[in-house]
Design a protein around this motif. Structure first.
Motif, PDB file in Angstrom:
ATOM      1  N   UNK A   1      29.920  40.914  11.832  1.00  0.00           N
ATOM      2  CA  UNK A   1      29.900  39.564  12.389  1.00  0.00           C
ATOM      3  C   UNK A   1      30.658  38.578  11.499  1.00  0.00           C
ATOM      4  N   UNK A   2      30.718  38.839  10.197  1.00  0.00           N
ATOM      5  CA  UNK A   2      31.524  37.979   9.320  1.00  0.00           C
ATOM      6  C   UNK A   2      32.983  38.037   9.731  1.00  0.00           C
TER       7      UNK A   2
ATOM      8  N   UNK B   1      35.162  34.733  11.033  1.00  0.00           N
ATOM      9  CA  UNK B   1      36.307  34.270  10.266  1.00  0.00           C
ATOM     10  C   UNK B   1      37.599  34.391  11.069  1.00  0.00           C
ATOM     11  N   UNK B   2      37.655  35.300  12.021  1.00  0.00           N
ATOM     12  CA  UNK B   2      38.868  35.516  12.801  1.00  0.00           C
ATOM     13  C   UNK B   2      39.135  34.400  13.811  1.00  0.00           C
ATOM     14  N   UNK B   3      38.150  33.562  14.116  1.00  0.00           N
ATOM     15  CA  UNK B   3      38.342  32.474  15.075  1.00  0.00           C
ATOM     16  C   UNK B   3      39.041  31.317  14.367  1.00  0.00           C
ATOM     17  N   UNK B   4      40.284  31.001  14.759  1.00  0.00           N
ATOM     18  CA  UNK B   4      41.041  29.990  14.007  1.00  0.00           C
ATOM     19  C   UNK B   4      40.643  28.544  14.298  1.00  0.00           C
ATOM     20  N   UNK B   5      40.151  28.236  15.486  1.00  0.00           N
ATOM     21  CA  UNK B   5      39.920  26.835  15.828  1.00  0.00           C
ATOM     22  C   UNK B   5      38.470  26.402  15.662  1.00  0.00           C
ATOM     23  N   UNK B   6      37.759  26.985  14.728  1.00  0.00           N
ATOM     24  CA  UNK B   6      36.368  26.611  14.483  1.00  0.00           C
ATOM     25  C   UNK B   6      36.334  25.619  13.309  1.00  0.00           C
TER      26      UNK B   6
ATOM     27  N   UNK C   1      27.160  27.054   9.964  1.00  0.00           N
ATOM     28  CA  UNK C   1      25.962  27.326  10.767  1.00  0.00           C
ATOM     29  C   UNK C   1      25.981  28.736  11.346  1.00  0.00           C
ATOM     30  N   UNK C   2      27.127  29.166  11.794  1.00  0.00           N
ATOM     31  CA  UNK C   2      27.249  30.507  12.351  1.00  0.00           C
ATOM     32  C   UNK C   2      27.064  31.568  11.276  1.00  0.00           C
ATOM     33  N   UNK C   3      27.618  31.343  10.110  1.00  0.00           N
ATOM     34  CA  UNK C   3      27.452  32.309   9.028  1.00  0.00           C
ATOM     35  C   UNK C   3      26.002  32.386   8.571  1.00  0.00           C
ATOM     36  N   UNK C   4      25.329  31.250   8.499  1.00  0.00           N
ATOM     37  CA  UNK C   4      23.927  31.270   8.081  1.00  0.00           C
ATOM     38  C   UNK C   4      23.067  31.978   9.119  1.00  0.00           C
TER      39      UNK C   4
ATOM     40  N   UNK D   1      20.120  37.964   8.876  1.00  0.00           N
ATOM     41  CA  UNK D   1      20.002  39.422   8.968  1.00  0.00           C
ATOM     42  C   UNK D   1      20.094  40.128   7.620  1.00  0.00           C
ATOM     43  N   UNK D   2      20.904  39.603   6.694  1.00  0.00           N
ATOM     44  CA  UNK D   2      20.974  40.206   5.365  1.00  0.00           C
ATOM     45  C   UNK D   2      19.654  40.054   4.616  1.00  0.00           C
TER      46      UNK D   2
END
Length: 67
Positions: A25-26, A30-35, A42-45, A51-52
């Motif tokens: 999911x990381x 990260x692959x989405x350029x326009x975020x 928020x998405x990473x957290x 989950x980690x």
């Protein structure tokens, strides 16, 4: 092998599965350029750190789940 041992092994396998899904999911986030930065954090957290943490608990305390 007792039931607790089987559940402990299963919870560790599930922890490995959660680790692989979190790492995948990381790369998707990260692959989405326009975020923007706030959405990225928020998405990473939500999608990686939680989950980690759960995988870490399952890995280091598998017998707590079995009891």
């Amino acid at each position: 092998m007792s039931r607790e041992d089987i559940i402990a092994v299963a919870s560790r396998l599930f922890a490995l599965f959660m680790l692989v899904v979190a790492v995948r999911s990381v790369s998707l986030v990260v692959a989405v350029p326009e975020i923007d930065f706030k959405s990225l954090v928020l998405t990473l957290v939500a999608g990686v750190i939680c989950p980690l943490a759960a995988a870490g608990l399952l890995w280091f305390f598998p017998l707590a789940v079995a009891l």
